[in-house]
Design an enzyme around this catalytic site. Structure first.
Site, mmCIF file in Angstrom:
data_model
loop_
_atom_site.group_PDB
_atom_site.id
_atom_site.type_symbol
_atom_site.label_atom_id
_atom_site.label_comp_id
_atom_site.label_asym_id
_atom_site.label_seq_id
_atom_site.Cartn_x
_atom_site.Cartn_y
_atom_site.Cartn_z
ATOM 1 C CG ASN A 207 20.749 -17.421 -4.288
ATOM 2 O OD1 ASN A 207 19.705 -18.049 -4.350
ATOM 3 N ND2 ASN A 207 21.297 -17.039 -3.135
ATOM 4 C CG ASP A 276 28.544 -18.957 0.110
ATOM 5 O OD1 ASP A 276 27.942 -19.288 1.149
ATOM 6 O OD2 ASP A 276 28.643 -19.702 -0.888
ATOM 7 C CE LYS A 286 20.750 4.578 -9.785
ATOM 8 N NZ LYS A 286 19.968 5.223 -10.823
ATOM 9 C CG PHE A 321 19.063 -28.763 1.056
ATOM 10 C CD1 PHE A 321 18.455 -28.796 2.296
ATOM 11 C CD2 PHE A 321 18.423 -29.357 -0.023
ATOM 12 C CE1 PHE A 321 17.225 -29.412 2.465
ATOM 13 C CE2 PHE A 321 17.197 -29.975 0.139
ATOM 14 C CZ PHE A 321 16.589 -30.003 1.383
ATOM 15 C CE LYS A 335 29.247 -27.285 -0.441
ATOM 16 N NZ LYS A 335 28.269 -26.933 -1.452
ATOM 17 C CE LYS A 339 28.096 -26.099 4.709
ATOM 18 N NZ LYS A 339 28.019 -24.641 4.723
HETATM 19 N N1 CTP Z 1 24.772 -22.371 4.182
HETATM 20 C C1 CTP Z 1 24.955 -21.774 5.427
HETATM 21 N N2 CTP Z 1 25.598 -20.571 5.498
HETATM 22 C C2 CTP Z 1 26.094 -19.981 4.402
HETATM 23 C C3 CTP Z 1 25.946 -20.610 3.127
HETATM 24 C C4 CTP Z 1 25.289 -21.802 3.071
HETATM 25 O O1 CTP Z 1 24.508 -22.329 6.436
HETATM 26 N N3 CTP Z 1 26.699 -18.805 4.510
HETATM 27 C C5 CTP Z 1 24.044 -23.663 4.139
HETATM 28 C C6 CTP Z 1 23.003 -23.800 3.045
HETATM 29 O O2 CTP Z 1 21.736 -23.405 3.506
HETATM 30 C C7 CTP Z 1 23.042 -25.296 2.746
HETATM 31 C C8 CTP Z 1 24.479 -25.652 3.033
HETATM 32 O O3 CTP Z 1 24.992 -24.633 3.861
HETATM 33 O O4 CTP Z 1 22.202 -26.014 3.616
HETATM 34 C C9 CTP Z 1 25.351 -25.781 1.830
HETATM 35 O O5 CTP Z 1 25.246 -24.637 1.008
HETATM 36 P P1 CTP Z 1 26.114 -24.480 -0.303
HETATM 37 O O6 CTP Z 1 25.900 -23.122 -0.879
HETATM 38 O O7 CTP Z 1 25.912 -25.673 -1.179
HETATM 39 O O8 CTP Z 1 27.565 -24.620 0.317
HETATM 40 P P2 CTP Z 1 28.595 -23.629 0.890
HETATM 41 O O9 CTP Z 1 28.934 -24.068 2.271
HETATM 42 O O10 CTP Z 1 28.119 -22.220 0.748
HETATM 43 O O11 CTP Z 1 29.856 -23.921 -0.033
HETATM 44 P P3 CTP Z 1 30.124 -23.558 -1.603
HETATM 45 O O12 CTP Z 1 29.256 -22.362 -1.906
HETATM 46 O O13 CTP Z 1 31.580 -23.257 -1.622
HETATM 47 O O14 CTP Z 1 29.761 -24.766 -2.399
#
Ligand code: CTP
Length: 392
Positions: A207, A276, A286, A321, A335, A339
């Site tokens: 990303n 995610d 490959k 974040f 979130k 969490k």
């Molecule tokens: N994060 C995490 N573990 C993951 C993905 C994200 O701990 N597998 C953490 C990120 O580092 C950030 C927070 O969760 O501090 C929110 O990340 P974000 O990508 O905004 O949220 P997600 O929980 O992944 O939800 P979505 O992608 O559906 O918005």
């Protein structure tokens, strides 16, 4: 409260060293305003200094950047400290005798803040009685001198006159400003950057996270006395050797590293952007294009790292974040609750002013009890300090 330092740069071959001083001050969360004299401009460009300081650079006392605002008076009032580095014999002489014929000398004359002077010149000039008398005059008026070093000078002579070490100069200023050492004794784990999820030996999913925010937090925490472990995905950023850096690749690696290092930490700041989803199968060789018009890639969910480690967090603080493009506050609050963390720093990633890779950011920090605060748009170093002010 952010401190402002006005840095005057004069005509000396060591003018380029002011770049390092500015960077160090910025890392300490200082708002740096630069005045470049005509002599200084012969050695270094306003653009370089503007980029490093993140503020417009002043070169001409008669050119007002904002109509109705007298810049040299405004700047003088704003300054918490004034630093002239390098300071030439000419500017020393002008300051000692109240001559104010350019932006730097008018501003310093109007300033009430403490003035620090780091001279740099040829040793014969520095030791000339007229220069030494000017130094004495300025010392009697309360200016602090950061003495030049001895050694081989740019002109080939050996003697006193080389600009003091840039780390020493920056430290004198941060000490004078009493930049906080409030995180001494704390161990803070910071995560930064993207993760990379391999598809086959040559392809991967990642990303756009630049890592800048996490690195700025790690640097700011270090400046404030914390022991810092920075766990980072692949980014093109350097770390100070006083920061323990752990390089990871995938979301699974990040989970393991966070588990290990958070164990004996006081806080976790999760600025990384872990994937995610990751390919359910990593191909050993490959993938060939073949004849089909489509390639199906099956992805499986990665672990939610914050949720996993927050389960046994106890008294330790966790800041997450949230990068959102819509329904910002409600998504971020959901979130935070899901969490089980202390607070979440909400980023509006659809705002072009603070897009991915930008040096600026703007955060709405939402707490578990529903309170929230907005930082305003600021340089990421200043945002880092703003967040640390609110962590414990
Ligand atoms: N994060 C995490 N573990 C993951 C993905 C994200 O701990 N597998 C953490 C990120 O580092 C950030 C927070 O969760 O501090 C929110 O990340 P974000 O990508 O905004 O949220 P997600 O929980 O992944 O939800 P979505 O992608 O559906 O918005």
């Amino acid at each position: 409260m952010t401190k402002t330092v006005v840095v005057g740069i004069t005509g000396s071959i060591s003018a380029y060293k002011a770049c390092d001083i500015i960077s160090r001050l910025k890392k300490s969360g200082v708002d740096v305003r630069v005045i470049l004299t005509k002599g200084g401009e012969a050695f270094i460009t306003p653009l370089t200094l503007e980029t490093l300081s993140g503020n417009p650079v002043y070169t001409d006392v008669l050119e007002e950047k904002v109509s109705g605002v007298v810049a040299h008076i405004e700047l003088a009032k704003k300054a918490d400290a004034f630093l002239i580095a390098p300071c030439s014999a000419d500017v020393l002489g002008k300051m000692a005798h109240g001559i104010a014929d350019d932006m730097l000398t008018t501003t310093v004359l109007a300033a009430k803040a403490p003035v620090f002077i780091a001279p740099a010149m040829n040793s014969a000039m520095y030791l000339n009685p007229v220069v030494q008398e000017n130094i004495e005059i300025l010392k009697k008026r309360g200016c602090a001198f950061i003495e030049p070093e001895s050694g081989i000078l740019a002109c080939g002579d050996t003697g006193v006159g080389r600009l003091a070490d840039t780390a020493v100069i920056a430290q004198r200023i941060t000490e004078a400003l009493k930049i906080k050492r409030d995180l001494e004794g704390k161990h803070i784990v910071v995560t930064a950057g993207p993760t990379v999820e391999m598809i086959d030996p040559v392809r991967y999913i990642t990303n756009r996270s630049s890592g800048k925010m996490g690195f700025a937090i790690a640097n700011a925490a270090k400046e404030r006395g914390a022991r810092v472990t920075l766990i980072t995905g692949p980014v093109n950023l350097k770390t100070d050797e006083s920061i323990t850096r752990v390089d990871i690749t995938s979301s699974a690696d990040l989970l393991e590293a966070v588990k290990t290092h958070f164990e004996n930490a006081d806080a976790l700041i999760m600025a990384a952007a872990p994937a995610d989803f990751t390919p359910s199968v990593v191909h050993d060789s490959k993938i060939k294009k073949g004849d089909s018009e489509f390639l199906e890639l099956k992805l499986k969910k990665t672990a939610d790292i914050l949720k996993t480690v927050a389960q046994n967090k106890g008294e330790r603080k966790i800041m997450g974040f949230a990068a959102e493009t819509d329904n910002h506050e409600s998504n971020a609050s959901a979130k935070l609750a899901k969490k089980g963390i202390d607070c979440i720093a909400l980023n509006d990633v659809s705002n072009k002013e603070i897009a991915f890779g930008s040096d600026d950011n703007a955060i709405t920090l939402i707490y578990a009890d529903g309170r929230s605060e907005f930082s305003g748009v600021k340089n990421k170093n200043l945002i880092a300090h703003w967040l640390l002010d609110r962590l414990f």
